[in-house]
Write a protein that holds these residues in place. Structure first.
Motif, mmCIF file in Angstrom:
data_model
loop_
_atom_site.group_PDB
_atom_site.id
_atom_site.type_symbol
_atom_site.label_atom_id
_atom_site.label_comp_id
_atom_site.label_asym_id
_atom_site.label_seq_id
_atom_site.Cartn_x
_atom_site.Cartn_y
_atom_site.Cartn_z
ATOM 1 N N ASP B 91 0.855 -1.188 0.000
ATOM 2 C CA ASP B 91 0.000 0.000 0.000
ATOM 3 C C ASP B 91 0.895 1.244 0.000
ATOM 4 O OD1 ASP B 91 -1.885 1.935 0.341
ATOM 5 O OD2 ASP B 91 -2.847 1.033 2.091
ATOM 6 N N ALA B 92 1.535 1.476 -1.157
ATOM 7 C CA ALA B 92 2.552 2.533 -1.239
ATOM 8 C C ALA B 92 1.964 3.917 -1.001
ATOM 9 C CB ALA B 92 3.238 2.471 -2.605
ATOM 10 N N ASP B 93 0.721 4.097 -1.396
ATOM 11 C CA ASP B 93 0.058 5.397 -1.251
ATOM 12 C C ASP B 93 0.016 5.826 0.225
ATOM 13 O OD1 ASP B 93 -0.926 7.368 -2.798
ATOM 14 O OD2 ASP B 93 -2.991 6.627 -2.850
ATOM 15 N N HIS B 94 -0.474 4.926 1.060
ATOM 16 C CA HIS B 94 -0.590 5.259 2.486
ATOM 17 C C HIS B 94 0.779 5.308 3.166
ATOM 18 C CE1 HIS B 94 -4.999 3.911 2.309
ATOM 19 N NE2 HIS B 94 -4.973 5.208 2.523
ATOM 20 N N LYS B 100 5.552 11.314 4.602
ATOM 21 C CA LYS B 100 5.446 12.772 4.449
ATOM 22 C C LYS B 100 5.113 13.433 5.788
ATOM 23 C CE LYS B 100 4.211 13.245 -0.433
ATOM 24 N NZ LYS B 100 3.078 13.392 -1.382
ATOM 25 N N ALA B 101 4.221 12.796 6.552
ATOM 26 C CA ALA B 101 3.867 13.332 7.871
ATOM 27 C C ALA B 101 5.110 13.378 8.756
ATOM 28 C CB ALA B 101 2.761 12.492 8.512
ATOM 29 N N LEU B 102 5.886 12.304 8.740
ATOM 30 C CA LEU B 102 7.102 12.258 9.553
ATOM 31 C C LEU B 102 8.092 13.334 9.115
ATOM 32 C CD1 LEU B 102 7.788 8.426 9.883
ATOM 33 C CD2 LEU B 102 7.339 10.027 11.747
ATOM 34 N N ALA B 103 8.240 13.491 7.771
ATOM 35 C CA ALA B 103 9.182 14.487 7.251
ATOM 36 C C ALA B 103 8.739 15.894 7.631
ATOM 37 C CB ALA B 103 9.298 14.358 5.732
ATOM 38 N N GLY B 104 7.422 16.104 7.774
ATOM 39 C CA GLY B 104 6.892 17.411 8.158
ATOM 40 C C GLY B 104 6.772 17.577 9.656
ATOM 41 N N ASN B 105 7.428 16.714 10.417
ATOM 42 C CA ASN B 105 7.391 16.757 11.881
ATOM 43 C C ASN B 105 5.996 16.606 12.459
ATOM 44 O OD1 ASN B 105 10.074 16.851 12.717
ATOM 45 N ND2 ASN B 105 10.231 19.045 12.230
ATOM 46 N N GLU B 106 5.126 15.927 11.706
ATOM 47 C CA GLU B 106 3.799 15.607 12.252
ATOM 48 C C GLU B 106 3.814 14.172 12.733
ATOM 49 O OE1 GLU B 106 0.600 16.275 9.539
ATOM 50 O OE2 GLU B 106 1.511 18.121 8.796
ATOM 51 N N LEU B 107 2.894 13.875 13.637
ATOM 52 C CA LEU B 107 2.784 12.486 14.075
ATOM 53 C C LEU B 107 2.064 11.690 12.991
ATOM 54 C CD1 LEU B 107 1.758 13.031 17.791
ATOM 55 C CD2 LEU B 107 3.893 12.015 16.975
ATOM 56 N N PRO B 108 2.587 10.533 12.608
ATOM 57 C CA PRO B 108 1.895 9.723 11.596
ATOM 58 C C PRO B 108 0.632 9.096 12.181
ATOM 59 C CG PRO B 108 3.817 8.560 12.392
ATOM 60 C CD PRO B 108 3.832 9.906 13.074
ATOM 61 N N SER B 109 -0.278 8.767 11.304
ATOM 62 C CA SER B 109 -1.536 8.160 11.740
ATOM 63 C C SER B 109 -1.288 6.783 12.369
ATOM 64 C CB SER B 109 -2.454 8.009 10.520
ATOM 65 O OG SER B 109 -3.379 6.962 10.737
ATOM 66 N N PRO B 110 -1.791 6.554 13.591
ATOM 67 C CA PRO B 110 -1.642 5.226 14.209
ATOM 68 C C PRO B 110 -2.268 4.115 13.368
ATOM 69 C CG PRO B 110 -2.376 6.837 15.833
ATOM 70 C CD PRO B 110 -2.453 7.509 14.504
ATOM 71 N N THR B 111 -3.392 4.442 12.721
ATOM 72 C CA THR B 111 -4.036 3.436 11.875
ATOM 73 C C THR B 111 -3.121 3.060 10.719
ATOM 74 O OG1 THR B 111 -6.122 4.525 12.362
ATOM 75 C CG2 THR B 111 -6.139 2.885 10.603
ATOM 76 N N ARG B 112 -2.573 4.082 10.061
ATOM 77 C CA ARG B 112 -1.699 3.815 8.915
ATOM 78 C C ARG B 112 -0.436 3.079 9.360
ATOM 79 N NH1 ARG B 112 -5.072 2.940 5.852
ATOM 80 N NH2 ARG B 112 -6.567 4.596 5.514
ATOM 81 N N VAL B 117 2.471 -2.810 7.680
ATOM 82 C CA VAL B 117 3.206 -4.068 7.523
ATOM 83 C C VAL B 117 2.713 -4.796 6.274
ATOM 84 C CG1 VAL B 117 3.788 -4.393 9.937
ATOM 85 C CG2 VAL B 117 1.578 -5.156 9.104
ATOM 86 N N HIS B 118 3.586 -5.606 5.689
ATOM 87 C CA HIS B 118 3.243 -6.224 4.408
ATOM 88 C C HIS B 118 2.134 -7.278 4.553
ATOM 89 C CE1 HIS B 118 4.350 -6.059 0.252
ATOM 90 N NE2 HIS B 118 4.591 -7.349 0.140
ATOM 91 N N ASN B 119 1.976 -7.833 5.754
ATOM 92 C CA ASN B 119 0.939 -8.865 5.931
ATOM 93 C C ASN B 119 -0.391 -8.300 6.449
ATOM 94 O OD1 ASN B 119 1.744 -8.286 8.479
ATOM 95 N ND2 ASN B 119 2.274 -10.363 9.093
#
Lengths: 89, 234
Positions: B91-94, B100-112, B117-119
């Motif tokens: 799921d490359a999009d998510h 991008k969120a990490l690079a912008g110093n934002e917290l990434p989505s816990p759901t995402r 993980v690949h499985n």
């Protein structure tokens, strides 16, 4: 505070958008019903997502370990009371 | 009834020596633009996949993940078989949105984060269908189809009656387009394989044949190669 305040509608929209609840409208979220498990049926990952959204949108920071965090997430009514009490704007 | 049914593999793959023992008992595919029942009997006849999943689980997967779950549910309706899922990019999009969120110093989505993980797709399918058999997720740098056949062969020789392999790609973000190969659209294809009944899969190595097929190429091959035979229903 009641079911029809702008804040309660805002919270419902935040829940629907951040948790990607497909096919659910604000009217479907019962003001007093449980958000987790029974009722809306959210799970533990949703709790983390919701905690992050509250922080971003209202500046409300919750301690994931604190006992009262569970109480704040009990229903939309409880969530609204929390935001009214602690919002940082 | 066909007595000598065989599929000639259209790809140049490095496969097990006893590959000819492998049989195709059924397959299903999903790709955009094939959303009516008359398109092909083995393509999911709807545009929005995810019918095999309850709403609260479905929301966490992209369309390729949803289609993958529908295909798994249809090819393994009793949750009896080992399932192997491969995707080159996942799921490359998510994943990119999270980076991008990490690079912008934002917290990434816990759901995402939990779904990165690949499985994850197999996990959602297993929860929805109470599947408790072996599950395996593979990324193989473009050689996913070859890896899937190897893994299926291993499970079958370990004594399982059948294995369902499924190969999918989600939509690729524009940022990645110049960097890698991709079918260009979200797509998914699943095969139920056995050592018993079904169409024999013949591997005749042609140097010019593609070595790293995408799910779309596997769908095209299956449509073309099975057109003369009715697949035996298991």
């Amino acid at each position: 505070m009641s079911e029809t305040t702008p804040l309660s509608l805002d919270l419902k929209r935040m829940i629907i958008d951040t948790l990607e609840l497909e096919d659910i409208t604000p009217d479907d979220i019962d003001y007093h019903a449980p958000l987790f498990g029974e009722g809306l049926g959210l799970d533990s990952i949703d709790a983390l997502e919701l905690g992050l959204a509250l922080q971003k949108r209202y500046g409300v920071k919750l301690d994931a370990e604190a006992e009262d965090t569970r109480r704040h997430f009990a229903s939309l009514a409880a969530l609204e009371a929390l935001v009214e009490d602690r919002r940082a704007d | 009834m066909q007595h000598r049914s065989a599929l000639k593999l259209a790809f140049s793959l490095r496969l097990p020596k006893n590959m000819e023992q492998l049989r195709l008992s059924d397959w299903l595919g999903w790709r955009p633009g094939e959303h009516n029942a008359s398109a092909h009997s083995r393509l999911l006849p709807y545009e929005k996949p995810g019918r095999s999943l309850p709403t609260m689980l479905r929301r966490r997967l992209d369309n390729a993940g949803r289609a993958t779950c529908d295909i798994l549910a249809a090819l393994d309706p009793m949750a009896r078989f080992p399932l192997v899922h491969a995707s080159r990019h996942g799921d490359a999009d998510h994943t990119l949105a999270m980076l991008k969120a990490l690079a912008g110093n934002e917290l990434p989505s816990p759901t995402r984060f939990s779904m990165s993980v690949h499985n994850a797709t197999l996990g959602v399918h297993a929860i929805a269908n109470q599947h408790r058999r072996p599950l395996q997720a593979i990324g193989a740098g473009g050689n996913e189809f070859e890896a899937l056949l190897w893994e299926a062969f291993g499970y079958l020789h370990a004594g399982h009656d059948a294995v369902v392999i499924v190969f999918s790609e989600g939509e690729l973000p524009d940022e990645y387009a110049p960097c890698t190969s991709h079918p260009g659209v979200a797509c998914s294809v699943g095969l139920r394989l056995t050592l018993g009944n079904g169409l024999e899969i013949l591997s005749e190595l042609h140097p010019q044949a593609p070595t790293s097929p995408t799910p779309l190429e596997v769908i095209d091959w299956l449509i073309d190669a099975t057109c003369h035979w009715a697949i035996e229903e298991a």
